[in-house]
Motif scaffolding. Sequence first.
Motif, mmCIF file in Angstrom:
data_model
loop_
_atom_site.group_PDB
_atom_site.id
_atom_site.type_symbol
_atom_site.label_atom_id
_atom_site.label_comp_id
_atom_site.label_asym_id
_atom_site.label_seq_id
_atom_site.Cartn_x
_atom_site.Cartn_y
_atom_site.Cartn_z
ATOM 1 N N PRO A 1 -4.841 1.109 0.494
ATOM 2 C CA PRO A 1 -4.408 0.083 -0.463
ATOM 3 C C PRO A 1 -3.909 0.710 -1.752
ATOM 4 O O PRO A 1 -4.300 1.826 -2.121
ATOM 5 C CB PRO A 1 -5.668 -0.752 -0.679
ATOM 6 N N ALA A 2 -3.051 -0.004 -2.458
ATOM 7 C CA ALA A 2 -2.402 0.529 -3.653
ATOM 8 C C ALA A 2 -3.392 0.909 -4.743
ATOM 9 O O ALA A 2 -3.092 1.769 -5.578
ATOM 10 C CB ALA A 2 -1.387 -0.480 -4.187
ATOM 11 N N ASN A 3 -4.568 0.300 -4.736
ATOM 12 C CA ASN A 3 -5.544 0.581 -5.798
ATOM 13 C C ASN A 3 -6.561 1.645 -5.401
ATOM 14 O O ASN A 3 -7.588 1.804 -6.058
ATOM 15 C CB ASN A 3 -6.254 -0.698 -6.230
ATOM 16 N N ALA A 4 -6.300 2.395 -4.334
ATOM 17 C CA ALA A 4 -7.177 3.494 -3.920
ATOM 18 C C ALA A 4 -6.381 4.796 -3.919
ATOM 19 O O ALA A 4 -5.266 4.847 -3.392
ATOM 20 C CB ALA A 4 -7.755 3.237 -2.535
ATOM 21 N N ILE A 5 -6.977 5.851 -4.486
ATOM 22 C CA ILE A 5 -6.289 7.137 -4.537
ATOM 23 C C ILE A 5 -6.558 7.978 -3.298
ATOM 24 O O ILE A 5 -5.818 8.919 -3.010
ATOM 25 C CB ILE A 5 -6.685 7.917 -5.817
ATOM 26 N N ASN A 6 -7.602 7.619 -2.537
ATOM 27 C CA ASN A 6 -7.947 8.414 -1.358
ATOM 28 C C ASN A 6 -8.872 7.626 -0.438
ATOM 29 O O ASN A 6 -9.161 6.441 -0.684
ATOM 30 C CB ASN A 6 -8.587 9.752 -1.779
ATOM 31 N N GLN A 7 -9.342 8.311 0.615
ATOM 32 C CA GLN A 7 -10.187 7.686 1.629
ATOM 33 C C GLN A 7 -11.504 7.177 1.054
ATOM 34 O O GLN A 7 -12.000 6.112 1.466
ATOM 35 C CB GLN A 7 -10.491 8.684 2.750
ATOM 36 N N LEU A 8 -12.100 7.943 0.141
ATOM 37 C CA LEU A 8 -13.384 7.529 -0.430
ATOM 38 C C LEU A 8 -13.229 6.263 -1.257
ATOM 39 O O LEU A 8 -14.031 5.331 -1.148
ATOM 40 C CB LEU A 8 -13.979 8.651 -1.274
ATOM 41 N N PRO B 1 12.581 10.748 -9.347
ATOM 42 C CA PRO B 1 13.240 11.208 -8.119
ATOM 43 C C PRO B 1 14.497 10.389 -7.848
ATOM 44 O O PRO B 1 14.586 9.219 -8.223
ATOM 45 C CB PRO B 1 12.176 10.968 -7.045
ATOM 46 N N SER B 2 15.465 11.005 -7.184
ATOM 47 C CA SER B 2 16.709 10.290 -6.874
ATOM 48 C C SER B 2 16.462 9.158 -5.893
ATOM 49 O O SER B 2 17.118 8.108 -5.953
ATOM 50 C CB SER B 2 17.753 11.263 -6.314
ATOM 51 N N VAL B 3 15.519 9.353 -4.970
ATOM 52 C CA VAL B 3 15.082 8.291 -4.050
ATOM 53 C C VAL B 3 13.575 8.397 -3.894
ATOM 54 O O VAL B 3 12.994 9.471 -4.101
ATOM 55 C CB VAL B 3 15.750 8.393 -2.659
ATOM 56 N N TRP B 4 12.942 7.297 -3.537
ATOM 57 C CA TRP B 4 11.523 7.355 -3.207
ATOM 58 C C TRP B 4 11.339 8.246 -1.977
ATOM 59 O O TRP B 4 12.148 8.228 -1.044
ATOM 60 C CB TRP B 4 10.992 5.966 -2.874
ATOM 61 N N LEU C 1 6.992 -0.792 -0.029
ATOM 62 C CA LEU C 1 6.981 -1.899 -0.979
ATOM 63 C C LEU C 1 6.598 -1.434 -2.379
ATOM 64 O O LEU C 1 5.849 -0.469 -2.558
ATOM 65 C CB LEU C 1 5.979 -2.966 -0.528
ATOM 66 N N THR C 2 7.096 -2.156 -3.373
ATOM 67 C CA THR C 2 6.676 -1.973 -4.752
ATOM 68 C C THR C 2 5.303 -2.632 -4.929
ATOM 69 O O THR C 2 4.857 -3.398 -4.060
ATOM 70 C CB THR C 2 7.690 -2.600 -5.714
ATOM 71 N N TYR D 1 11.218 -1.821 -1.556
ATOM 72 C CA TYR D 1 11.927 -0.809 -2.333
ATOM 73 C C TYR D 1 13.413 -0.892 -2.008
ATOM 74 O O TYR D 1 14.261 -0.849 -2.907
ATOM 75 C CB TYR D 1 11.369 0.582 -2.010
ATOM 76 N N LEU D 2 13.748 -1.015 -0.715
ATOM 77 C CA LEU D 2 15.121 -1.205 -0.270
ATOM 78 C C LEU D 2 15.133 -2.354 0.737
ATOM 79 O O LEU D 2 14.510 -2.260 1.801
ATOM 80 C CB LEU D 2 15.675 0.059 0.389
#
Length: 376
Positions: free
Chosen positions: A48-55, A346-349, A354-355, A361-362
Amino acid sequence: MRKLLLIVLLVVTSLAWGQPDAPGRWSRSKANSWYRHQPWLFGPNYVPANAINQLEMFQPETFDPATIDKELGWAEAMGINTLRVFLHDLLWERDETAFKRNLDTFLAICDKHHIRPMLVLFDSCWDPFPKMGRQPDPKLGVHNSGWLQSPGAHALADEGEYRRLEAYVRGIVRAFRKDKRVLAWDIWNEPDNPNTGSYGRREAADKAERVARLLPQVFQWARSVKPIQPLTSGVWLAWESRDWVNPAAWKPIEKIQLENSDFISFHHYADVNAFEKMATSLQKLGRPVVCTEFLARSVNSRFQSHLPVAKKLNVGMMNWGFVAGKTQTFLPWDSWETPYTGGRNPSVWHHEILTPDGKPYLAEEVETIRRTTGKR
């Protein structure tokens, strides 16, 4: 005489297909029968977008079913039917009951949205020193700055820890071994990845050798509890042009992966011609083939080019990333050398679909996904 002819036939057949099967491995007929009963598989490697990793995804303090439900609603709407989701041994060590409860909740949300995930047990990529508790904030402008290896470097180096790792593998697979909400088990992600561009200098010199000794044991630990789901571990050096049907071309860890996997999986971050060549070569091994990582727009790994070819070949596809968030994997790998800061973009993601607000995104990419999955 008949017995001798039978032995010769078995040897010839074995040589024709590569190498003999590892103990307990599904037969080719069983693996292909399983695959025929699946839809054409498509989905992201998901956190999920609000998690930085598995933990952060699964530990009790930060597990967020509401966000997962929202995001998987977006996934269902575009025809996604599977996910690749990473687990972690430290979650089991800390509180196996809470971990199983949260994973069961996650699977219920997936089931609600008609999605069956592949669950990844171990991972050799990124930070080799995982810790439970509050996870770090993302490093400004850096791709996947908080992702964690499992097992970490200390556990991998200490064979006294292997009994704990065995308990984790047997325990989590046993808990869900008959659960039809689980598509498959991915035993180890990129086991021989040296993390050259990120943590390479902090990796143990003998990491690959230790993983090579442990990996076949992990396959057997998982198989020992007799899951109804198949096992796999994906080869990933996709930019190397090789005849994958020839065992002499396999590196030591690839040999373990390809001789133990019930279905063949691989990663591919290159153009569609190279993708098709690798996929068709792997299909000659006579088992189902699924690409469990692709999508790197800057190196011409894209939905519009790859999905039609994959569907034509009946190769399942899993891209890296879904909703842009704390992993920051929309940034390229080179951000580890030169972070995208000070207005530099970056020139492209690189990855992601999704944003954060759920918009494509495209738009043409999501149209391609919907058309290929039959969701139009």
